[in-house]
Design a protein around this motif. Structure first.
Motif, PDB file in Angstrom:
ATOM      1  N   ARG A 130     -11.091 -21.153 -32.070  1.00  0.00           N
ATOM      2  CA  ARG A 130     -10.969 -20.446 -33.628  1.00  0.00           C
ATOM      3  C   ARG A 130     -11.790 -20.413 -34.388  1.00  0.00           C
ATOM      4  N   ARG A 131     -12.518 -21.430 -34.516  1.00  0.00           N
ATOM      5  CA  ARG A 131     -14.472 -21.960 -36.114  1.00  0.00           C
ATOM      6  C   ARG A 131     -15.010 -20.560 -35.272  1.00  0.00           C
ATOM      7  N   THR A 132     -15.090 -20.849 -33.558  1.00  0.00           N
ATOM      8  CA  THR A 132     -16.395 -20.229 -32.988  1.00  0.00           C
ATOM      9  C   THR A 132     -16.211 -18.546 -33.232  1.00  0.00           C
ATOM     10  N   SER A 133     -14.853 -18.003 -33.137  1.00  0.00           N
ATOM     11  CA  SER A 133     -14.859 -17.302 -33.465  1.00  0.00           C
ATOM     12  C   SER A 133     -15.161 -16.148 -34.927  1.00  0.00           C
ATOM     13  N   VAL A 134     -14.794 -17.383 -35.457  1.00  0.00           N
ATOM     14  CA  VAL A 134     -15.211 -16.619 -37.035  1.00  0.00           C
ATOM     15  C   VAL A 134     -16.979 -16.564 -37.372  1.00  0.00           C
ATOM     16  N   LEU A 135     -17.617 -17.749 -36.169  1.00  0.00           N
ATOM     17  CA  LEU A 135     -19.238 -17.491 -37.081  1.00  0.00           C
ATOM     18  C   LEU A 135     -19.720 -17.579 -35.989  1.00  0.00           C
ATOM     19  N   CYS A 136     -19.498 -16.751 -35.256  1.00  0.00           N
ATOM     20  CA  CYS A 136     -20.411 -16.434 -33.741  1.00  0.00           C
ATOM     21  C   CYS A 136     -21.180 -14.745 -34.037  1.00  0.00           C
ATOM     22  N   GLN A 137     -20.777 -14.243 -35.291  1.00  0.00           N
ATOM     23  CA  GLN A 137     -22.027 -13.772 -35.755  1.00  0.00           C
ATOM     24  C   GLN A 137     -22.590 -14.244 -37.169  1.00  0.00           C
ATOM     25  N   LEU A 138     -23.189 -15.830 -37.171  1.00  0.00           N
ATOM     26  CA  LEU A 138     -23.815 -15.725 -38.879  1.00  0.00           C
ATOM     27  C   LEU A 138     -25.059 -15.231 -38.654  1.00  0.00           C
ATOM     28  N   LYS A 139     -25.744 -15.354 -36.944  1.00  0.00           N
ATOM     29  CA  LYS A 139     -26.818 -14.870 -37.131  1.00  0.00           C
ATOM     30  C   LYS A 139     -27.372 -13.508 -36.988  1.00  0.00           C
ATOM     31  N   ALA A 140     -26.151 -13.023 -37.368  1.00  0.00           N
ATOM     32  CA  ALA A 140     -26.084 -11.007 -36.368  1.00  0.00           C
ATOM     33  C   ALA A 140     -27.064 -10.064 -37.569  1.00  0.00           C
ATOM     34  N   ARG A 141     -26.832 -10.689 -38.713  1.00  0.00           N
ATOM     35  CA  ARG A 141     -27.506  -9.467 -39.837  1.00  0.00           C
ATOM     36  C   ARG A 141     -26.925  -8.319 -39.927  1.00  0.00           C
ATOM     37  N   ASP A 142     -27.810  -7.506 -40.147  1.00  0.00           N
ATOM     38  CA  ASP A 142     -27.050  -6.324 -40.577  1.00  0.00           C
ATOM     39  C   ASP A 142     -26.733  -5.673 -38.955  1.00  0.00           C
ATOM     40  N   ALA A 143     -26.150  -6.354 -37.658  1.00  0.00           N
ATOM     41  CA  ALA A 143     -25.792  -6.161 -36.343  1.00  0.00           C
ATOM     42  C   ALA A 143     -24.006  -6.632 -37.145  1.00  0.00           C
ATOM     43  N   LEU A 153      -7.019 -16.952 -41.690  1.00  0.00           N
ATOM     44  CA  LEU A 153      -6.835 -16.946 -42.888  1.00  0.00           C
ATOM     45  C   LEU A 153      -5.979 -18.134 -43.440  1.00  0.00           C
ATOM     46  N   ASP A 154      -4.471 -18.148 -43.284  1.00  0.00           N
ATOM     47  CA  ASP A 154      -3.218 -19.146 -43.282  1.00  0.00           C
ATOM     48  C   ASP A 154      -3.772 -20.576 -42.825  1.00  0.00           C
ATOM     49  N   ASP A 155      -4.304 -20.194 -42.063  1.00  0.00           N
ATOM     50  CA  ASP A 155      -4.778 -22.288 -42.157  1.00  0.00           C
ATOM     51  C   ASP A 155      -5.355 -22.868 -42.813  1.00  0.00           C
ATOM     52  N   PRO A 156      -4.790 -23.640 -42.558  1.00  0.00           N
ATOM     53  CA  PRO A 156      -5.151 -24.860 -43.895  1.00  0.00           C
ATOM     54  C   PRO A 156      -6.344 -26.009 -43.874  1.00  0.00           C
ATOM     55  N   ASP A 157      -5.957 -25.743 -42.566  1.00  0.00           N
ATOM     56  CA  ASP A 157      -7.319 -25.971 -41.303  1.00  0.00           C
ATOM     57  C   ASP A 157      -9.008 -26.948 -42.248  1.00  0.00           C
ATOM     58  N   PHE A 158      -9.632 -27.701 -42.729  1.00  0.00           N
ATOM     59  CA  PHE A 158     -10.943 -27.954 -43.369  1.00  0.00           C
ATOM     60  C   PHE A 158     -12.209 -26.897 -42.744  1.00  0.00           C
ATOM     61  N   PHE A 159     -12.181 -26.919 -41.426  1.00  0.00           N
ATOM     62  CA  PHE A 159     -13.202 -26.669 -40.998  1.00  0.00           C
ATOM     63  C   PHE A 159     -13.106 -25.042 -41.216  1.00  0.00           C
ATOM     64  N   LEU A 160     -11.777 -25.058 -41.412  1.00  0.00           N
ATOM     65  CA  LEU A 160     -11.678 -23.127 -40.241  1.00  0.00           C
ATOM     66  C   LEU A 160     -11.835 -22.754 -41.888  1.00  0.00           C
ATOM     67  N   ARG A 161     -11.203 -23.157 -43.124  1.00  0.00           N
ATOM     68  CA  ARG A 161     -11.896 -22.575 -44.116  1.00  0.00           C
ATOM     69  C   ARG A 161     -13.184 -22.678 -44.712  1.00  0.00           C
ATOM     70  N   LYS A 162     -13.916 -23.826 -44.620  1.00  0.00           N
ATOM     71  CA  LYS A 162     -15.547 -23.890 -44.591  1.00  0.00           C
ATOM     72  C   LYS A 162     -15.901 -22.594 -43.705  1.00  0.00           C
ATOM     73  N   ALA A 163     -15.236 -22.535 -41.948  1.00  0.00           N
ATOM     74  CA  ALA A 163     -16.111 -21.182 -41.503  1.00  0.00           C
ATOM     75  C   ALA A 163     -15.896 -20.424 -42.294  1.00  0.00           C
ATOM     76  N   ILE A 164     -14.551 -19.836 -43.011  1.00  0.00           N
ATOM     77  CA  ILE A 164     -14.836 -18.748 -43.216  1.00  0.00           C
ATOM     78  C   ILE A 164     -15.733 -18.637 -44.290  1.00  0.00           C
ATOM     79  N   GLY A 165     -15.789 -19.071 -45.113  1.00  0.00           N
ATOM     80  CA  GLY A 165     -16.874 -18.823 -46.897  1.00  0.00           C
ATOM     81  C   GLY A 165     -18.216 -19.451 -45.749  1.00  0.00           C
ATOM     82  N   TRP A 166     -18.661 -20.115 -44.363  1.00  0.00           N
ATOM     83  CA  TRP A 166     -19.738 -19.992 -44.155  1.00  0.00           C
ATOM     84  C   TRP A 166     -20.051 -18.107 -43.837  1.00  0.00           C
TER      85      TRP A 166
END
Length: 223
Positions: A149-162, A176-189
């Motif tokens: 799940r974290r990977t799915s959120v972070l996979c476009q970190l370097k995509a920029r305008d793509a 969004l409703d998952d209380p896991d710290f690493f998922l919430r941190k990933a969303i913000g990142w």
């Protein structure tokens, strides 16, 4: 394999046993460390990769897999990631490596491994094979494994305008409703990185979704 033996011998030689316990505690790792700082590992792999070049893609993949699966020390897995990232072998990356990356995500199961794979291995594949992998990332976003799940959120970190903002929104909304710290941190990142390209989209997303305080703070850090 001669290369694998050289990696293990090299890590043993440059490792500092006195540093190893602190490194293991910091990373909260069950797998022990050799005590090799990153600069020393970088120097070692430069030498090893020059002395043991791969001329066969299958052998390169096999070396990565063996280093990862048979690792006794965490640095062996770092070298596996270094080997994947080496510019000489960039043309050998491909869609058929996704199952290996998935295995590494699930078995690595910690941010130091997963973030590298998400941003530098899975991410370029998503860009290159968007129609094939966007549905896969949506599936990963609801997978029981939090690191997928974290990977799915972070996979476009370097995509920029793509960046596919529909995909970004879908993967975030799925967790969004998952209380896991690493998922919430990933969303913000992920949102903070996209804000460098489209701050208006990120602000609107943050204002129209019930982000956790952690996710919102990370997302709007530069706003």
């Amino acid at each position: 394999m001669e290369f694998i033996d050289a990696v293990r011998a090299g890590l043993a030689e440059v490792g500092d046993p006195a540093r190893a316990p602190d490194m293991q505690r910091y990373m909260k790792s069950d797998m022990p460390f050799r005590g090799v700082p990153k600069p020393a590992r970088a120097a070692l792999v430069r030498t090893l990769f020059a002395e043991h070049p791969f001329t066969d893609r299958a052998a390169w993949i096999a070396a990565v897999a063996e280093l990862w699966r048979d690792a006794e020390y965490r640095e062996e897995r770092y070298v596996a990631l270094d080997l994947l990232a080496h510019k000489r072998y960039a043309p050998w990356d491909g869609l058929d490596l996704l199952p290996l990356y998935e295995e590494m995500i699930v078995t690595g199961a910690w941010w130091d491994f997963v973030d590298e794979i998400a941003a530098r291995r899975v991410g370029p594949l998503v860009l290159a094979h968007h129609d094939t992998l966007a549905p896969t990332m949506r599936d990963w976003a609801v997978d029981p494994d939090r690191w997928k799940r974290r990977t799915s959120v972070l996979c476009q970190l370097k995509a920029r305008d793509a960046t596919d903002t529909d995909l970004l929104a879908d993967t975030i909304e799925s967790t969004l409703d998952d209380p896991d710290f690493f998922l919430r941190k990933a969303i913000g990142w992920a949102l903070r990185e996209h804000a460098k390209t489209d701050p208006g989209w990120v602000r609107h997303f943050a204002d129209t979704h019930a982000l956790s305080p952690l996710s919102r703070r990370e997302a709007l850090r530069r706003s």
